[in-house]
Design an enzyme around this catalytic site. Structure first.
Site, PDB file in Angstrom:
ATOM      1  N   CYS A 149       0.821  -1.207   0.000  1.00 37.07           N
ATOM      2  CA  CYS A 149       0.000   0.000   0.000  1.00 37.07           C
ATOM      3  C   CYS A 149       0.860   1.264   0.000  1.00 37.07           C
ATOM      4  O   CYS A 149       2.016   1.252   0.416  1.00 37.07           O
ATOM      5  CB  CYS A 149      -0.900   0.002   1.237  1.00 37.07           C
ATOM      6  SG  CYS A 149      -2.297   1.126   1.051  1.00 37.07           S
ATOM      7  N   ASP A 159      -6.708  -3.330  11.417  1.00 39.19           N
ATOM      8  CA  ASP A 159      -5.493  -2.501  11.359  1.00 39.19           C
ATOM      9  C   ASP A 159      -5.387  -1.710  12.651  1.00 39.19           C
ATOM     10  O   ASP A 159      -6.395  -1.237  13.193  1.00 39.19           O
ATOM     11  CB  ASP A 159      -5.554  -1.547  10.156  1.00 39.19           C
ATOM     12  CG  ASP A 159      -4.226  -0.814   9.916  1.00 39.19           C
ATOM     13  OD1 ASP A 159      -3.238  -1.125  10.602  1.00 39.19           O
ATOM     14  OD2 ASP A 159      -4.196   0.065   9.044  1.00 39.19           O
TER      15      ASP A 159
HETATM   16  O1  LIG Z   1      -0.844   4.685   4.652  1.00 44.43           O
HETATM   17  C1  LIG Z   1      -1.476   5.707   4.929  1.00 44.43           C
HETATM   18  O2  LIG Z   1      -0.953   6.817   4.886  1.00 44.43           O
HETATM   19  C2  LIG Z   1      -2.921   5.596   5.348  1.00 44.43           C
HETATM   20  C3  LIG Z   1      -3.659   6.751   5.491  1.00 44.43           C
HETATM   21  C4  LIG Z   1      -4.976   6.693   5.864  1.00 44.43           C
HETATM   22  C5  LIG Z   1      -5.583   5.462   6.103  1.00 44.43           C
HETATM   23  C6  LIG Z   1      -4.864   4.289   5.969  1.00 44.43           C
HETATM   24  C7  LIG Z   1      -3.540   4.336   5.590  1.00 44.43           C
HETATM   25  N1  LIG Z   1      -2.781   3.191   5.460  1.00 44.43           N
HETATM   26  C8  LIG Z   1      -3.269   1.851   5.655  1.00 44.43           C
HETATM   27  O3  LIG Z   1      -2.688   1.270   6.809  1.00 44.43           O
HETATM   28  C9  LIG Z   1      -2.108   0.023   6.472  1.00 44.43           C
HETATM   29  C10 LIG Z   1      -1.028  -0.379   7.423  1.00 44.43           C
HETATM   30  O4  LIG Z   1       0.006   0.533   7.402  1.00 44.43           O
HETATM   31  P1  LIG Z   1       1.408   0.218   8.093  1.00 44.43           P
HETATM   32  O5  LIG Z   1       1.961  -1.012   7.418  1.00 44.43           O
HETATM   33  O6  LIG Z   1       1.159   0.007   9.553  1.00 44.43           O
HETATM   34  O7  LIG Z   1       2.220   1.435   7.795  1.00 44.43           O
HETATM   35  C11 LIG Z   1      -1.632   0.298   5.068  1.00 44.43           C
HETATM   36  O8  LIG Z   1      -1.276  -0.787   4.338  1.00 44.43           O
HETATM   37  C12 LIG Z   1      -2.850   0.997   4.501  1.00 44.43           C
HETATM   38  O9  LIG Z   1      -3.843   0.072   4.154  1.00 44.43           O
END
Ligand SMILES: O=C(O)c1ccccc1N[C@@H]1O[C@H](COP(=O)(O)O)[C@@H](O)[C@H]1O
Length: 192
Positions: free
Chosen positions: A7, A121
């Site tokens: 992502c 998440d």
């Molecule tokens: O990634 C972002 O900036 C974001 C912004 C707003 C909502 C969701 C977002 N990210 C999501 O969170 C997961 C996990 O992130 P991480 O691996 O803990 O950094 C990411 O994959 C997005 O789906």
């Protein structure tokens, strides 16, 4: 084999490693974030990312019309609802032909949904891991996100047994996507 979503693609060169290692989903952030991209950029990504890799738009409490505009442009095939969107929104997106990831936070009840995937998440691209031992039983297909890295993803998969893992911060170096980390985590997810 566990599927994986990478992502938060931001730079055109991020598409090169995506096409090389072929994760199961590629994500674009449309919500306010340091990773936010425009519809124009997402359309450019969609042109250069392999057709076999579905793309996912991440939104946080966005107006339905905005999500439908992005979906109908062809930039994404999936909508990830990362805020407090009600079930009516899930249904409206499904009626329009979109596939939906409905995101839940830790300690929030996982309620019945028409979404195609249920996702847990810890934050919003914050890189903070969940307590995997406390992940509740959820309907499948189930996506685990939050603080996953090439080093910890195998343990997360063994502990939680998700259908899909989703990662952003854990495959970045100096706040940019790192091809070596993406290669490593996709290989590990697909081998577990
Ligand atoms: O990634 C972002 O900036 C974001 C912004 C707003 C909502 C969701 C977002 N990210 C999501 O969170 C997961 C996990 O992130 P991480 O691996 O803990 O950094 C990411 O994959 C997005 O789906």
């Amino acid at each position: 084999m566990t599927q994986i979503k990478i992502c938060g693609l931001m730079r055109e060169q991020d598409a090169d490693v995506i096409n090389e290692v072929k994760p199961d989903f590629a994500g674009f952030v449309f919500a306010p974030s340091r990773r936010q991209i425009s519809l124009e950029t997402a359309l450019r990504f969609r042109q250069i990312i392999d057709d076999t890799i579905p793309t996912v738009g991440v939104f946080v409490n966005a107006p339905l019309d905005e999500m439908l505009t992005v979906f109908r442009s062809g930039a994404i095939q999936y909508v990830q609802l990362h805020g407090n969107e009600p079930e009516d929104t899930v249904q409206a997106l499904k009626d329009a032909g979109a596939k939906v990831f409905q995101v839940y936070k830790p300690d929030e009840p996982i309620t019945p949904t028409a979404a195609d995937y249920t996702m847990l998440d810890s934050g919003a691209g914050s890189g903070i891991p969940l307590d995997w031992k406390r992940v509740p039983q959820a309907s499948h297909p189930f996506i685990l996100a939050g603080g996953l890295t090439p080093e910890n993803v195998a343990e997360a998969i063994t502990t939680v047994r998700p259908d899909v893992v989703d990662v952003s911060s854990g495959v970045e170096t100096n706040k940019q996507k790192d091809p070596e980390k993406i290669r490593a985590i996709v290989t590990t997810a697909h081998n577990n």
